[in-house]
Design a protein around this motif. Structure first.
Motif, PDB file in Angstrom:
ATOM      1  N   HIS A 135       0.843  -1.190   0.000  1.00 43.40           N
ATOM      2  CA  HIS A 135       0.000   0.000   0.000  1.00 43.40           C
ATOM      3  C   HIS A 135       0.883   1.247   0.000  1.00 43.40           C
ATOM      4  CE1 HIS A 135      -3.511  -2.445   0.718  1.00 43.40           C
ATOM      5  NE2 HIS A 135      -3.016  -2.917   1.848  1.00 43.40           N
ATOM      6  N   LEU A 136       0.247   2.401  -0.166  1.00 46.58           N
ATOM      7  CA  LEU A 136       0.875   3.680   0.131  1.00 46.58           C
ATOM      8  C   LEU A 136       0.350   4.114   1.492  1.00 46.58           C
ATOM      9  CD1 LEU A 136       2.495   6.258  -0.481  1.00 46.58           C
ATOM     10  CD2 LEU A 136       0.459   7.155  -1.617  1.00 46.58           C
ATOM     11  N   ALA A 137       1.224   4.210   2.475  1.00 42.64           N
ATOM     12  CA  ALA A 137       0.818   4.558   3.834  1.00 42.64           C
ATOM     13  C   ALA A 137       1.493   5.850   4.254  1.00 42.64           C
ATOM     14  CB  ALA A 137       1.175   3.436   4.804  1.00 42.64           C
ATOM     15  N   ILE A 138       0.699   6.767   4.800  1.00 43.17           N
ATOM     16  CA  ILE A 138       1.201   8.020   5.360  1.00 43.17           C
ATOM     17  C   ILE A 138       0.924   7.968   6.852  1.00 43.17           C
ATOM     18  CG2 ILE A 138       1.060  10.530   5.337  1.00 43.17           C
ATOM     19  CD1 ILE A 138      -0.054  10.247   2.434  1.00 43.17           C
ATOM     20  N   LEU A 139       1.980   7.906   7.652  1.00 42.81           N
ATOM     21  CA  LEU A 139       1.858   7.724   9.095  1.00 42.81           C
ATOM     22  C   LEU A 139       2.268   9.002   9.802  1.00 42.81           C
ATOM     23  CD1 LEU A 139       3.430   4.143   9.347  1.00 42.81           C
ATOM     24  CD2 LEU A 139       1.039   4.777   8.897  1.00 42.81           C
ATOM     25  N   VAL A 140       1.344   9.546  10.578  1.00 43.84           N
ATOM     26  CA  VAL A 140       1.549  10.844  11.226  1.00 43.84           C
ATOM     27  C   VAL A 140       1.634  10.638  12.737  1.00 43.84           C
ATOM     28  CG1 VAL A 140       0.579  13.143  11.598  1.00 43.84           C
ATOM     29  CG2 VAL A 140       0.256  11.988   9.382  1.00 43.84           C
ATOM     30  N   GLU A 141       2.735  11.075  13.329  1.00 41.77           N
ATOM     31  CA  GLU A 141       2.922  11.004  14.783  1.00 41.77           C
ATOM     32  C   GLU A 141       3.683  12.246  15.241  1.00 41.77           C
ATOM     33  OE1 GLU A 141       3.020  10.748  18.499  1.00 41.77           O
ATOM     34  OE2 GLU A 141       1.846   9.241  17.412  1.00 41.77           O
ATOM     35  N   PRO A 142       3.066  13.077  16.077  1.00 42.96           N
ATOM     36  CA  PRO A 142       3.700  14.352  16.430  1.00 42.96           C
ATOM     37  C   PRO A 142       4.791  14.273  17.494  1.00 42.96           C
ATOM     38  CG  PRO A 142       1.500  14.208  17.355  1.00 42.96           C
ATOM     39  CD  PRO A 142       1.663  13.014  16.475  1.00 42.96           C
ATOM     40  N   LEU A 143       4.727  13.326  18.432  1.00 39.35           N
ATOM     41  CA  LEU A 143       5.723  13.277  19.499  1.00 39.35           C
ATOM     42  C   LEU A 143       7.052  12.737  18.972  1.00 39.35           C
ATOM     43  CD1 LEU A 143       3.574  12.040  22.500  1.00 39.35           C
ATOM     44  CD2 LEU A 143       4.662  14.273  22.252  1.00 39.35           C
ATOM     45  N   LYS A 144       8.118  13.474  19.205  1.00 39.02           N
ATOM     46  CA  LYS A 144       9.393  13.195  18.538  1.00 39.02           C
ATOM     47  C   LYS A 144       9.977  11.839  18.899  1.00 39.02           C
ATOM     48  CE  LYS A 144      10.682  18.067  17.944  1.00 39.02           C
ATOM     49  NZ  LYS A 144       9.386  18.602  18.408  1.00 39.02           N
ATOM     50  N   HIS A 187       5.411   6.856   4.050  1.00 40.45           N
ATOM     51  CA  HIS A 187       5.887   8.214   4.297  1.00 40.45           C
ATOM     52  C   HIS A 187       5.570   8.554   5.746  1.00 40.45           C
ATOM     53  CE1 HIS A 187       6.549   8.931  -0.001  1.00 40.45           C
ATOM     54  NE2 HIS A 187       5.394   8.322  -0.198  1.00 40.45           N
ATOM     55  N   PHE A 188       6.527   9.130   6.432  1.00 36.99           N
ATOM     56  CA  PHE A 188       6.372   9.476   7.845  1.00 36.99           C
ATOM     57  C   PHE A 188       6.295  10.991   7.985  1.00 36.99           C
ATOM     58  CE2 PHE A 188       8.771   5.499   7.689  1.00 36.99           C
ATOM     59  CZ  PHE A 188       8.015   4.689   8.526  1.00 36.99           C
ATOM     60  N   GLU A 189       5.391  11.442   8.855  1.00 33.70           N
ATOM     61  CA  GLU A 189       5.219  12.875   9.107  1.00 33.70           C
ATOM     62  C   GLU A 189       5.251  13.133  10.610  1.00 33.70           C
ATOM     63  OE1 GLU A 189       4.938  15.453   7.106  1.00 33.70           O
ATOM     64  OE2 GLU A 189       4.721  14.493   5.132  1.00 33.70           O
ATOM     65  N   ASN A 190       6.237  13.901  11.067  1.00 33.29           N
ATOM     66  CA  ASN A 190       6.360  14.259  12.473  1.00 33.29           C
ATOM     67  C   ASN A 190       5.660  15.606  12.704  1.00 33.29           C
ATOM     68  OD1 ASN A 190       9.103  15.095  14.729  1.00 33.29           O
ATOM     69  ND2 ASN A 190       7.121  14.189  15.177  1.00 33.29           N
ATOM     70  N   ILE A 191       4.348  15.590  12.567  1.00 31.61           N
ATOM     71  CA  ILE A 191       3.519  16.784  12.698  1.00 31.61           C
ATOM     72  C   ILE A 191       2.227  16.401  13.419  1.00 31.61           C
ATOM     73  CG2 ILE A 191       4.426  17.855  10.597  1.00 31.61           C
ATOM     74  CD1 ILE A 191       1.920  16.900   9.119  1.00 31.61           C
ATOM     75  N   ALA A 192       1.441  17.391  13.778  1.00 33.85           N
ATOM     76  CA  ALA A 192       0.083  17.164  14.292  1.00 33.85           C
ATOM     77  C   ALA A 192      -0.909  17.722  13.281  1.00 33.85           C
ATOM     78  CB  ALA A 192      -0.106  17.845  15.644  1.00 33.85           C
ATOM     79  N   ILE A 193      -1.895  16.918  12.934  1.00 30.17           N
ATOM     80  CA  ILE A 193      -2.964  17.378  12.041  1.00 30.17           C
ATOM     81  C   ILE A 193      -4.079  17.965  12.894  1.00 30.17           C
ATOM     82  CG2 ILE A 193      -4.712  16.668  10.366  1.00 30.17           C
ATOM     83  CD1 ILE A 193      -1.893  16.679   9.227  1.00 30.17           C
TER      84      ILE A 193
END
Length: 219
Positions: A54-63, A81-87
């Motif tokens: 799959h194409l997975a975009i994983l978002v987790e804000p805590l470093k 793809h990993f995103e270190n942000i908060a939506i």
């Protein structure tokens, strides 16, 4: 979707589970609040992303948790793809304090809880359209949301303001004061809303045309 996976079921005979509505390969999956890829994975997302393509975009804000997330998805079959942000629904100044406690929550100006700790990360804030634009998404098969009380605001923002509407949401609502309102806005935008009995009565919302490929609608 592969029509060979389609089967009509009576709603009274089987509760919907999210994997029914996601293709076996090449789906676009987004997880908001991915944790470390092992903890709090009651839905089985980790196994699916590891074992299927799959194409997975994983978002987790805590470093610190984000670092573990990247490590724990090493050698996964999916493109990740990993995103270190908060939506969030309102980006405001573009950053906020995210308190590091037993149940993590963005500062009290964004959620309806008073933090119980002084330990926090300063995290970057983006709205959901940022992900759509960055990855040039034209379809999203599933969005999983566990964001400590902002589910109503973020899902409402996606439905009202984003250019791509997910075919399915899987979300927690235990911290939301707006459970009925959230159900109704999803219904008004063409989703069927059901409890996911696989984990504490949380919710699945599926676009009606997709839902009716699997379930005979209630009369």
């Amino acid at each position: 979707m592969n029509e060979s996976n389609t089967i009509l079921l009576n709603e009274t005979e089987l509760e919907p589970h999210w994997q029914m509505f996601v293709p076996k390969d090449n789906a676009i999956i987004i997880q908001l609040g991915a944790n470390n890829g092992k903890n709090c994975d009651e839905y089985g997302i980790t196994d699916v992303v590891h074992s299927q393509s799959h194409l997975a975009i994983l978002v987790e804000p805590l470093k610190k948790i984000f670092v573990d997330l990247v490590i724990n998805y090493d050698n996964a079959k999916s493109r990740i793809h990993f995103e270190n942000i908060a939506i969030v629904h309102d980006v405001g100044t573009g950053q906020a304090k995210l308190f590091i406690e037993g149940v993590d929550g963005i500062e009290s100006s964004l959620v309806r809880r008073k933090p119980t700790t002084d330990s926090y990360d300063v995290v970057r804030l983006e709205n959901f359209q940022y992900l759509i634009d960055k990855y040039r998404l034209t379809e999203i098969n599933a969005v999983f949301i566990d964001i400590e009380g902002l589910e109503y605001e973020v899902i409402s923002d996606i439905l009202l303001n984003c250019t791509v509407k997910p075919l399915m949401f899987r979300y927690e609502f235990t911290l939301s004061e707006y459970q009925q309102e959230l159900d109704q806005i999803l219904i008004d935008h063409g989703y069927v809303v059901k409890k996911d009995l696989t984990h504490g009565g949380d919710k699945i919302a599926v676009k009606r045309e997709l839902y009716e490929r699997f379930f005979i609608p209630e009369l």
